[in-house]
Design an enzyme around this catalytic site. Structure first.
Site, short mmCIF file in Angstrom:
data_model
loop_
_atom_site.label_atom_id
_atom_site.label_comp_id
_atom_site.label_asym_id
_atom_site.label_seq_id
_atom_site.Cartn_x
_atom_site.Cartn_y
_atom_site.Cartn_z
N HIS A 198 8.00 2.92 23.89
CA HIS A 198 7.28 1.58 24.22
C HIS A 198 5.67 1.96 25.26
O HIS A 198 4.89 2.63 24.22
CB HIS A 198 7.67 0.30 24.97
CG HIS A 198 6.84 -0.82 25.49
ND1 HIS A 198 6.68 -1.79 24.64
CD2 HIS A 198 5.93 -0.87 26.00
CE1 HIS A 198 5.44 -2.56 25.01
NE2 HIS A 198 5.33 -2.46 26.10
N GLU A 199 6.28 2.97 26.37
CA GLU A 199 5.06 3.18 27.57
C GLU A 199 4.47 4.62 26.79
O GLU A 199 3.24 4.04 26.86
CB GLU A 199 5.95 3.43 28.53
CG GLU A 199 7.02 2.20 29.16
CD GLU A 199 5.41 0.61 29.75
OE1 GLU A 199 4.13 1.44 29.74
OE2 GLU A 199 6.21 0.25 29.79
N HIS A 236 1.72 3.01 24.66
CA HIS A 236 0.44 3.08 25.39
C HIS A 236 -0.31 4.10 25.15
O HIS A 236 -1.48 4.53 25.57
CB HIS A 236 1.05 2.12 26.61
CG HIS A 236 1.41 0.75 26.18
ND1 HIS A 236 0.70 -0.93 25.79
CD2 HIS A 236 1.87 -0.16 27.02
CE1 HIS A 236 1.01 -1.50 25.63
NE2 HIS A 236 2.38 -1.38 26.64
N1 ARG Z 1 7.09 -5.28 30.19
C1 ARG Z 1 6.70 -3.13 29.66
C2 ARG Z 1 5.80 -3.07 29.63
O1 ARG Z 1 4.66 -3.73 29.13
C3 ARG Z 1 7.40 -2.69 29.15
C4 ARG Z 1 8.51 -3.31 28.40
C5 ARG Z 1 10.17 -2.26 27.20
N2 ARG Z 1 10.60 -3.09 26.87
C6 ARG Z 1 11.48 -2.43 26.03
N3 ARG Z 1 12.87 -3.12 25.87
N4 ARG Z 1 12.27 -1.54 27.07
O2 ARG Z 1 4.55 -2.18 29.51
ZN ZN Z 2 3.63 -2.39 27.09
#
Ligand code: ARG
Ligand code: ZN
Ligand code: CA
Length: 226
Positions: A140-141, A144
């Site tokens: 996820h990161e 970004h």
């Molecule tokens: N809340 C975090 C973000 O906005 C990451 C979310 C990751 N989710 C997961 N299932 N690992 O960047």
């Molecule tokens: Zn995020």
């Protein structure tokens, strides 16, 4: 015509002492994490090559790294095309409780030394507690870091996430939701997308449009020929 972009990856393990709870994750977990990345990005034309793991003992940095604050000991390898990951504890202060955060491609020039992903050490595969121990926080990161927004960016109106083939989503989904349709128009939300907030085991893919955007951002802002 479409070459695969191979992204060099440098891990920096920030730890308080040489125990797992204090951030001293193993090389094996990090290698496993890079395997997870390569699996998750297999449809995108982006792959990852682990170049080095460095270890820095700093209790303060491990406990209290704050979003977008720079520790004196900041170390970063490579140009804009190189992914640096700092694993930390997010135990106290402004960053307390975070799973991770990332800088965006268009912001590289603002502070090249801060470019990369800061990641909670216990999100590495198998290290921490479910539901965030599948390694998908870095999936996820790094999304970004490649220029993707959340699928719920902007809610139901406007350009949302700037990706055409992801339907608008009103707000974040958590857990492992069954079918969800949060915006007018009857479209079904893409709740298995890596750029939502669901549990690791329930996020499974990027859309084609997201892959196209990531590659375009890599070309434009990170100088990658892809
Ligand atoms: N809340 C975090 C973000 O906005 C990451 C979310 C990751 N989710 C997961 N299932 N690992 O960047
Ligand atoms: Zn995020
Ligand atoms: Ca969209």
């Amino acid at each position: 015509e479409n070459a695969t972009a191979v992204i060099d990856v440098y891990f920096h393990v920030i730890y308080a002492n040489e125990t797992l709870e204090a951030g001293f994750v193993t090389d094996e977990s990090i290698k496993r994490q890079v395997e997870v990345l390569n699996g998750d990005y297999s449809s995108t034309g982006i792959s990852f090559d682990l170049k080095n793991i460095s270890r820095i003992q700093s209790e303060d940095w491990f406990l209290r790294v704050a979003p977008n604050s720079k520790g004196d000991e900041t170390v970063r390898n490579g140009e804009a095309s190189v992914l640096n990951v700092w694993t930390v504890g997010f135990m106290e202060g402004d960053g307390q409780g975070l799973l991770g955060y990332a800088t965006f491609p268009a912001d590289y020039e603002k502070d090249p030394l801060l470019d990369g992903v800061v990641l909670l050490h216990s999100t590495l595969p198998d290290v921490g507690k479910a539901p965030y121990n599948g390694g998908r926080t870095l999936t996820h990161e790094s999304g970004h870091w490649f220029g993707l927004y959340h699928t719920f960016e902007g809610g139901c109106t406007g350009p949302n996430d700037y990706v055409d083939d992801t339907p608008p989503v009103k707000d974040a989904a958590y857990g492992c939701p069954s079918k969800r349709s949060t915006c007018p128009g009857g479209l079904t939300d893409d709740t298995t997308n890596f750029m939502d907030y669901t549990d690791d085991k329930c996020m499974t893919g990027f859309s084609e449009g997201q892959a196209t955007r990531m590659r375009a951002q890599l070309r434009t802002f990170r100088g990658v020929d892809v």
